[in-house]
Design an enzyme around this catalytic site. Sequence first.
Site, PDB file in Angstrom:
ATOM      1  N   ASP A 110      79.341  17.536  28.528  1.00 34.23           N
ATOM      2  CA  ASP A 110      79.194  16.500  27.151  1.00 34.23           C
ATOM      3  C   ASP A 110      79.239  17.360  26.012  1.00 34.23           C
ATOM      4  O   ASP A 110      79.403  17.519  24.904  1.00 34.23           O
ATOM      5  CB  ASP A 110      78.765  15.608  27.457  1.00 34.23           C
ATOM      6  CG  ASP A 110      77.900  15.329  26.636  1.00 34.23           C
ATOM      7  OD1 ASP A 110      77.175  16.789  26.882  1.00 34.23           O
ATOM      8  OD2 ASP A 110      77.684  14.895  25.919  1.00 34.23           O
ATOM      9  N   GLU A 111      78.196  18.720  26.247  1.00 32.41           N
ATOM     10  CA  GLU A 111      77.712  19.944  25.103  1.00 32.41           C
ATOM     11  C   GLU A 111      79.037  21.050  25.033  1.00 32.41           C
ATOM     12  O   GLU A 111      78.825  21.443  26.114  1.00 32.41           O
ATOM     13  CB  GLU A 111      75.825  20.001  25.088  1.00 32.41           C
ATOM     14  CG  GLU A 111      76.178  19.071  24.314  1.00 32.41           C
ATOM     15  CD  GLU A 111      74.280  18.725  24.386  1.00 32.41           C
ATOM     16  OE1 GLU A 111      74.269  19.883  23.888  1.00 32.41           O
ATOM     17  OE2 GLU A 111      73.772  17.942  24.279  1.00 32.41           O
TER      18      GLU A 111
ATOM     19  N   ASP B  78      79.325  17.988  20.742  1.00 29.70           N
ATOM     20  CA  ASP B  78      79.130  17.105  20.564  1.00 29.70           C
ATOM     21  C   ASP B  78      79.541  15.693  21.060  1.00 29.70           C
ATOM     22  O   ASP B  78      79.430  15.402  20.419  1.00 29.70           O
ATOM     23  CB  ASP B  78      77.304  16.534  20.065  1.00 29.70           C
ATOM     24  CG  ASP B  78      76.135  16.010  21.445  1.00 29.70           C
ATOM     25  OD1 ASP B  78      76.328  15.614  22.381  1.00 29.70           O
ATOM     26  OD2 ASP B  78      75.173  16.283  20.887  1.00 29.70           O
TER      27      ASP B  78
END
Length: 370
Positions: free
Chosen positions: A108-109, A8
């Site tokens: 973003d993960e 993350d």
Amino acid sequence: MKVIFHVDFDYFYAQIEERDNPNLKGKPVLVCVYSGRSPDSGVVATANYEARKYGVKSGEPIILAKNKLKNTPAFFLPVRKNYYNFISDEVMGILKSYAGFFQQTSIDEAYMDVTRRVKSDFSNAYNYAKQIQNEVFRRTRLTCSIGISINKLLAKIASGVKKPKGITVIKPEEIYAFLEPLPINAIPGIGVKTSMKLKQLGYNTIGDLRKISLRELTEIFGSKLGVFIYNSARGVDTSPVKEKEAPGQFSKIKTLKEDSLNPDILYENLKPLMREIDDKLKKYNFKFKSFAVIFITTNLKTYTRSKTHIIPQKSIQEIKLEVKKLIKDFLNTEQSLIRRIGLKVYNFESDKSEQQTTLQLFIKKFNNSI
DNA sequence: GTATGCTTTCGGC
DNA sequence: TTACGGCCGAAAGCATAC
């Protein structure tokens, strides 16, 4: 035993802006979505940690964040989504090269199955995570936090524990002790609705949750959610890390200059969105069977009205009269003022036709080989 | 009643 | 005291068939 990472990135949008402009370092940075209705109309998408110290949160109105920061020099920047997507592709490409199986779940993960790369060993896993963080930082100057455990559920919970630049490991023998004190909504997939219901029954932590029998849970929540809660409370999750499939929908939505009930004005506002969706359909070479008009009223309530065709449609242009009709029909039943309007297309051409293409490819190959 | 598939709403980022 | 985006996938809700 599997070893799964959940990666993350730390306050992603704001971190990219900080990286690109050293003047921002150490000061509150707020990346905002401006609606264009008035100079400060819109919300905060992401704020860095300096801004969060002042109580700024994602999703809150810009004007409210400005109030919280009125005595502090702070940077309010407009969101640059295309640019962040480009950076996302770059970091995801790096992560993927370190994974056996890889699953990106948002801009973003991502989940990584690294079982074989670390030979099922958790101290190897810690070092491997460190190595990944270093390599990502060396190549992009961006930091991320990593959660490590035996499945996606636990890896995801772990990645949120230590931030920024954190690495958190939940070893198999630590699972129960780790979960015990956490609030029930720490389980991804259990939100306000489900946790409120459990709270009213006197259950507050995941430890409490483990005292409820499977039978009782399925009686209250139905078989699917009941089993999910029962397993989650025990850190059980068998879902595999799997490559993300093709997108299932495209949508565009826009805040109006001013609220309206006029079907012509609403339609005029949809036109540019329709063009953008058309471009995207062409780019992906997708056809859609369903489309929906999205209405958000002054009081921020969302409504959708949709239509499905049997024949896949190539372009919004082909259905613009039906879009007009959906708007008219909606206004005939609901008469609260519209603040935002949008359009989405989904139900992309069925797998059947894809199977046909692979079948056709196979036949070609077969014909070539004889 | 329950499985299935579709439409609408919810919720995370 | 209020203030308020844009996107996605998943859950919830509903209709239908058996």
